[in-house]
Design a protein around this motif. Structure first.
Motif, PDB file in Angstrom:
ATOM      1  N   ARG A 243       0.821  -1.227   0.000  1.00 14.97           N
ATOM      2  CA  ARG A 243       0.000   0.000   0.000  1.00 14.97           C
ATOM      3  C   ARG A 243       0.847   1.266   0.000  1.00 14.97           C
ATOM      4  O   ARG A 243       0.400   2.314  -0.447  1.00 14.97           O
ATOM      5  N   PHE A 244       2.081   1.172   0.484  1.00 17.40           N
ATOM      6  CA  PHE A 244       2.926   2.379   0.515  1.00 17.40           C
ATOM      7  C   PHE A 244       3.556   2.687  -0.836  1.00 17.40           C
ATOM      8  O   PHE A 244       4.129   3.742  -1.038  1.00 17.40           O
ATOM      9  N   ALA A 250      -1.653   5.141  -0.264  1.00 17.73           N
ATOM     10  CA  ALA A 250      -1.031   5.399   1.046  1.00 17.73           C
ATOM     11  C   ALA A 250      -1.685   6.615   1.711  1.00 17.73           C
ATOM     12  O   ALA A 250      -2.016   6.584   2.897  1.00 17.73           O
ATOM     13  N   ARG A 251      -1.889   7.654   0.916  1.00 17.37           N
ATOM     14  CA  ARG A 251      -2.471   8.886   1.465  1.00 17.37           C
ATOM     15  C   ARG A 251      -3.912   8.660   1.921  1.00 17.37           C
ATOM     16  O   ARG A 251      -4.266   8.983   3.050  1.00 17.37           O
ATOM     17  N   GLY A 253      -5.279   5.945   2.681  1.00 20.79           N
ATOM     18  CA  GLY A 253      -5.320   4.916   3.720  1.00 20.79           C
ATOM     19  C   GLY A 253      -5.178   5.464   5.131  1.00 20.79           C
ATOM     20  O   GLY A 253      -5.555   4.805   6.101  1.00 20.79           O
ATOM     21  N   GLU A 254      -4.659   6.664   5.237  1.00 28.17           N
ATOM     22  CA  GLU A 254      -4.511   7.252   6.569  1.00 28.17           C
ATOM     23  C   GLU A 254      -5.863   7.510   7.225  1.00 28.17           C
ATOM     24  O   GLU A 254      -5.940   7.684   8.437  1.00 28.17           O
ATOM     25  N   LEU A 255      -6.930   7.556   6.404  1.00 25.52           N
ATOM     26  CA  LEU A 255      -8.262   7.805   6.955  1.00 25.52           C
ATOM     27  C   LEU A 255      -9.122   6.544   7.048  1.00 25.52           C
ATOM     28  O   LEU A 255     -10.326   6.613   7.244  1.00 25.52           O
ATOM     29  N   CYS A 256      -8.505   5.370   6.869  1.00 30.09           N
ATOM     30  CA  CYS A 256      -9.266   4.130   7.048  1.00 30.09           C
ATOM     31  C   CYS A 256      -9.540   3.916   8.535  1.00 30.09           C
ATOM     32  O   CYS A 256      -8.801   4.416   9.382  1.00 30.09           O
ATOM     33  N   ARG A 259      -5.836   1.107  11.258  1.00 34.90           N
ATOM     34  CA  ARG A 259      -4.487   1.485  10.793  1.00 34.90           C
ATOM     35  C   ARG A 259      -3.852   0.391   9.949  1.00 34.90           C
ATOM     36  O   ARG A 259      -3.061   0.647   9.058  1.00 34.90           O
ATOM     37  N   HIS A 263      -6.976  -2.469   2.646  1.00 41.07           N
ATOM     38  CA  HIS A 263      -7.878  -1.941   1.613  1.00 41.07           C
ATOM     39  C   HIS A 263      -8.433  -3.040   0.709  1.00 41.07           C
ATOM     40  O   HIS A 263      -8.582  -2.850  -0.497  1.00 41.07           O
ATOM     41  N   ASN A 270     -11.292   3.814   3.612  1.00 42.94           N
ATOM     42  CA  ASN A 270     -11.368   5.066   2.874  1.00 42.94           C
ATOM     43  C   ASN A 270     -10.815   4.942   1.449  1.00 42.94           C
ATOM     44  O   ASN A 270     -11.201   5.687   0.558  1.00 42.94           O
TER      45      ASN A 270
END
Ligand SMILES: Nc1nc2c(ncn2[C@@H]2O[C@H](COP(=O)(O)OP(=O)(O)OP(=O)(O)O)[C@@H](O)[C@H]2O)c(=O)[nH]1
Ligand SMILES: [Zn+2]
Length: 306
Positions: A243-244, A250-251, A253-256, A259, A263, A270
């Motif tokens: 994912r990175f 990656a961006r 995913g910070e709001l999933c 942590r 996805h 998110n």
């Protein structure tokens, strides 16, 4: 004797040529390296010892500084940027292939730049309007990742476009066979005299010519003169790291909700929401899933070997 820092830009029969403070030094590694099994690579940042009194005397390479990364075939280290040449036609553009290249480059901590070659041929094939629509579509897919996308025509205008991109750092060119890597290098580095596909085939039929890579100063950076990177091995990526290597995933995913979200099927994801709203391209997500499957399939084979 004086110590200087520099970069190895060429290696020929045991000599390492180092660029330091706008000067070139022919250096030989100190015996030390033989014991540690360390082999200097083009791209290495090194410390050399120079005899100030006698500029003709051989300088010594005494230390290799830690590498940011290391590529093979041809071997080169400390690559900062990779320009991935992808043709629009002949061979046809493939989102899938491009994403494999991108992941592979990202996992080596190299910054990718996307070059779309043979725009002129696409215009010939489908007309100006449809060609521009295709280029816009590709731009839309990669803009959320923050990637730069540039079109090439195999003429002088390409040189200016690339010059605007290149700053400090070490740049290499990659891409599948026939996309125009050598053609572009010849435009950018006419003095390097790089053989394009057709010529090299005629000259080297049946022969194995291993050419060492040379770095050329270009703007404030260095450009490697090799079109030899037609693929990099599918990298040994961990499931949780993939994912990175898709910056927009990656961006987002910070709001999933979790942590640890990969996805895939997790609730409150998110990334999946952004795919639905079109903020992340469907093709990028599909290729993320596909590469994830490939990583999962590889694991059991991996364990059996041990
Ligand atoms: N019309 C057009 N032809 C191009 C362009 N770029 C490359 N070509 C042609 O495409 C063919 C392949 O180009 P090369 O530069 O040899 O491709 P390569 O990526 O180095 O290929 P390999 O050496 O097999 O890895 C050559 O006949 C080039 O003249 C372009 O932008 N427009
Ligand atoms: Zn998620």
């Amino acid at each position: 004797m004086q110590k200087k820092k520099g970069v190895i830009y060429q290696s020929i029969s045991g000599f390492y040529y180092v660029w330091s403070e706008n000067q070139s030094f022919a250096t030989k590694p100190k015996g030390l390296f033989r014991h540690t099994n360390e082999k200097p690579l083009v791209g290495d940042e090194v410390v050399i010892e120079v005899d100030e009194q006698d500029s003709q005397s051989e300088s010594r390479l005494i230390e290799i500084l830690p590498r940011e990364n290391e590529l093979v075939r041809p071997s080169i280290s400390n690559v900062d940027y990779s320009m991935i040449v992808t043709s629009l036609v002949e061979p046809d553009f493939s989102y899938n292939l491009l994403d494999y290249f991108l992941v592979s480059i990202e996992s080596n901590h190299i910054e990718p730049i996307i070059l779309l070659s043979k725009y002129d041929l696409l215009v010939e094939a489908v007309g100006q309007k449809a060609a521009d629509r295709k280029v816009e579509e590709i731009n839309r897919v990669y803009a959320p990742a923050g990637y730069t996308v540039v079109t090439l025509n195999n003429n002088e205008s390409d040189i200016d476009k690339i010059k605007q991109l290149i700053d400090t750092g070490l740049y290499v060119i990659m891409g599948q066979s026939g996309v125009g890597k050598s053609t572009l290098l010849n435009l950018l580095l006419p003095e390097a005299n790089i053989e394009t596909g057709i010529i090299s085939e005629a000259l080297n039929r049946g022969k194995h010519t291993t050419r060492e890579v040379t770095l050329y100063p270009f703007n404030d950076g260095f450009l490697a003169d090799t079109p030899g990177f037609s693929a990099i091995d599918f990298p040994d990526i961990e499931k949780a790291d993939l994912r990175f290597y898709f910056p927009e995933i990656a961006r987002a995913g910070e709001l999933c909700k979790f942590r640890s979200c990969l996805h895939l099927n997790e609730p409150g994801c998110n990334v999946k929401s952004e795919v639905e709203t079109g903020d992340i391209a469907q093709s990028r997500y599909n290729n993320y899933e596909q590469i994830m499957e490939r990583i999962e399939q590889r694991k059991p084979v991996y364990k059996k070997k041990k």
